[in-house]
Enzyme design. Structure first.
Site, mmCIF file in Angstrom:
data_model
loop_
_atom_site.group_PDB
_atom_site.id
_atom_site.type_symbol
_atom_site.label_atom_id
_atom_site.label_comp_id
_atom_site.label_asym_id
_atom_site.label_seq_id
_atom_site.Cartn_x
_atom_site.Cartn_y
_atom_site.Cartn_z
ATOM 1 N N GLU A 127 0.825 -1.177 0.179
ATOM 2 C CA GLU A 127 0.022 0.090 -0.017
ATOM 3 C C GLU A 127 0.918 1.409 -0.048
ATOM 4 O O GLU A 127 1.842 1.387 0.495
ATOM 5 C CB GLU A 127 -1.136 -0.214 1.244
ATOM 6 N N CYS A 140 3.411 8.600 1.260
ATOM 7 C CA CYS A 140 3.909 7.629 2.143
ATOM 8 C C CYS A 140 4.240 6.257 1.598
ATOM 9 O O CYS A 140 3.177 5.507 1.051
ATOM 10 C CB CYS A 140 2.775 7.559 3.499
ATOM 11 N N CYS A 147 6.303 -6.819 7.455
ATOM 12 C CA CYS A 147 7.484 -6.596 8.423
ATOM 13 C C CYS A 147 7.714 -7.466 9.026
ATOM 14 O O CYS A 147 7.014 -8.230 9.801
ATOM 15 C CB CYS A 147 6.959 -5.254 9.277
ATOM 16 N N CYS A 151 5.839 -5.045 16.297
ATOM 17 C CA CYS A 151 5.351 -3.826 17.302
ATOM 18 C C CYS A 151 4.152 -4.171 17.601
ATOM 19 O O CYS A 151 3.282 -4.412 16.684
ATOM 20 C CB CYS A 151 5.609 -2.506 16.774
ATOM 21 N N CYS A 154 1.155 -2.275 16.029
ATOM 22 C CA CYS A 154 1.151 -2.061 14.492
ATOM 23 C C CYS A 154 0.518 -3.037 13.788
ATOM 24 O O CYS A 154 0.684 -4.330 13.804
ATOM 25 C CB CYS A 154 2.487 -1.775 14.038
ATOM 26 N N CYS A 384 -1.315 5.680 9.690
ATOM 27 C CA CYS A 384 -0.019 5.163 10.202
ATOM 28 C C CYS A 384 -0.316 3.697 10.543
ATOM 29 O O CYS A 384 -1.296 3.572 11.664
ATOM 30 C CB CYS A 384 0.527 5.904 11.219
#
Ligand code: SAH
Ligand code: SF4
Length: 408
Positions: A127, A140, A147, A151, A154, A384
């Site tokens: 994305e 962005c 990933c 975290c 997230c 975010c």
């Protein structure tokens, strides 16, 4: 209330798009996008372009691809027809396929992009988000599919599949956004409503999916290309690399990449940060902040951004705000307070607005600019930490297994 719009792009026929700018045929040729100038020369030499022409041809191609935004060799009118034919046989200038384009009621745009098949023939989605503001437009971009880090607040960290994006896949996100916004210089010149700054995309942040410093070489190549003055011409001062704190690579990034830096700090004690950003167990706060102090070229005009997600009852106390100020002493810094963006299954809540304001005031009074990042594009899940295709969602127990597996 204004509605957000989703454009689903029909890719059932090769080469069809809603804007005419997306070529979706999936060829086997090598992509020229993402090759550095030197790699481009080598690639041209390999297909028989004479050595004495390499520099000139590479410069020509560079301008067509990164200044004019062409997507086919046919458009390169100053390249001989025969050579165009050869290039077309050997190489591609394809963009990723646009699966959907969503436009939020606040103007934020989110693209779900499908990448060309990898070595095993799998096609992954990433994305990219464009956030227009009064005085700037920020793109962005993602650096990985998913990933490897986990975290706990997230959404991207819950993604099952992870791979590094190639340099070309990283740069392509900028090319594609320019296509869709009509931002190539010749398009802007013909556009009466073009922004006064002369660009829609004034800033690029590596804050999409992935940890950019775990994909160092490809990110480095992509930034080299994006900042090339004869191409996309995005100054490194307007490119920000955000990291969860991969200390040894921060040092390297300072020496070899040289963009602005953002650090996902999110806590003021190792105890809390270990829980939020498990990488902290490897590179604790003191080491991370030392790497920040050593980051080359810092000044009041060139500060490190510290990102701090506001989580109710976890990291948002007055004592946290005071500790944060102490920790940042001596570092040219600004603080970005990010209201937590909830996602289905998340085990955190966003701090109360009043608490965020009090926190910001303490940080502000200590002399650090501390804007609270207004959530953008919430209606299209573009904010975010929410970037992750819904098809990749994990169950709670799968997530626990993943966290344990990655931790070991
Ligand atoms: N991996 C890099 C860059 C991508 S994340 C990094 O961690 O810095 C971009 C920013 O979004 C980071 O500061 C990250 O901590 C933050 N973020 C992730 N999930 C979020 C959420 N749900 N709400 C608010 N911010 C989040
Ligand atoms: Fe990865 Fe950044 Fe999300 Fe952490 S916050 S899981 S490093 S994308």
């Amino acid at each position: 209330m204004a509605m957000s719009a989703t454009i689903r792009i029909d890719n059932s026929k090769s080469g069809i798009s809603d804007g005419g700018s997306v070529n979706v045929s999936c060829g086997q040729q090598r992509s020229l996008i993402g090759l550095t100038r030197d790699d481009l020369k080598t690639a041209l030499g390999e297909v028989g372009v004479p050595a004495r022409q390499l520099r000139m041809r590479a410069n020509q191609l560079w301008r067509w691809v990164y200044n004019r935004g062409v997507t086919s060799f046919d458009e390169m009118t100053d390249v001989a027809k025969e050579l165009r034919g050869l290039l077309d046989e050997q190489f591609s200038l394809e963009r990723p396929e646009i699966v959907s384009e969503q436009i939020s009621n606040d103007g934020t745009r989110k693209w779900l992009l499908r990448l060309a098949p990898d070595d095993l023939g799998r096609r992954q989605d990433i994305e990219t988000v464009f956030i227009p503001e009064a005085d700037r437009g920020t793109l962005c971009i993602s650096s990985q599919v998913g990933c490897t880090l986990t975290c706990t607040f997230c959404h991207t960290g819950t993604q099952r599949l992870v791979r590094n994006l190639t340099g070309g896949e990283i740069v392509s996100q900028i090319l594609l956004a320019r296509d869709r916004l009509g931002e190539w210089p010749h398009q802007l010149a013909a556009n009466q409503q073009a922004p006064a700054s002369g660009r829609y995309i004034t800033n690029v942040v590596l804050m999409g999916m992935g940890e950019p410093l775990y994909n160092f070489d490809n990110v480095k190549d992509a930034i080299e290309i994006a900042s090339d003055g004869e191409g996309l011409s995005l100054s490194k001062r307007r490119i920000t690399l955000s990291t969860s704190g991969v200390v040894p690579e921060i040092v390297r990034a300072g020496n070899e990449i040289g963009t602005m830096l953002a650090i996902s700090l999110h806590a003021t004690t190792d105890e809390v940060r270990n829980k939020l950003v498990p990488l902290n167990k490897k590179y604790p706060i003191a080491q991370l902040l030392q790497a920040c102090r050593d980051y080359p070229g810092l000044s009041n005009a060139r500060r490190i951004t510290f990102e701090y997600v506001m989580l109710k009852g976890v990291n948002n106390s007055i004592a946290d705000a005071k500790r944060l100020v102490q920790l940042l002493k001596g570092i040219p810094a600004k603080v970005n307070l990010i209201p937590f963006n909830p996602w289905p299954g998340a085990s955190f809540e966003c701090a109360e607005w009043e608490t965020i304001e009090k926190f910001a005031e303490i940080v502000n009074r200590a002399g650090y600019s501390s804007p609270v990042r207004t959530p953008r594009g919430r209606d299209i899940m573009a904010a975010c930490g929410q970037l992750k295709s819904a098809s990749q969602r994990l169950t709670a127990s799968e997530r626990r297994e993943l966290v344990e597996a990655r931790a070991s």
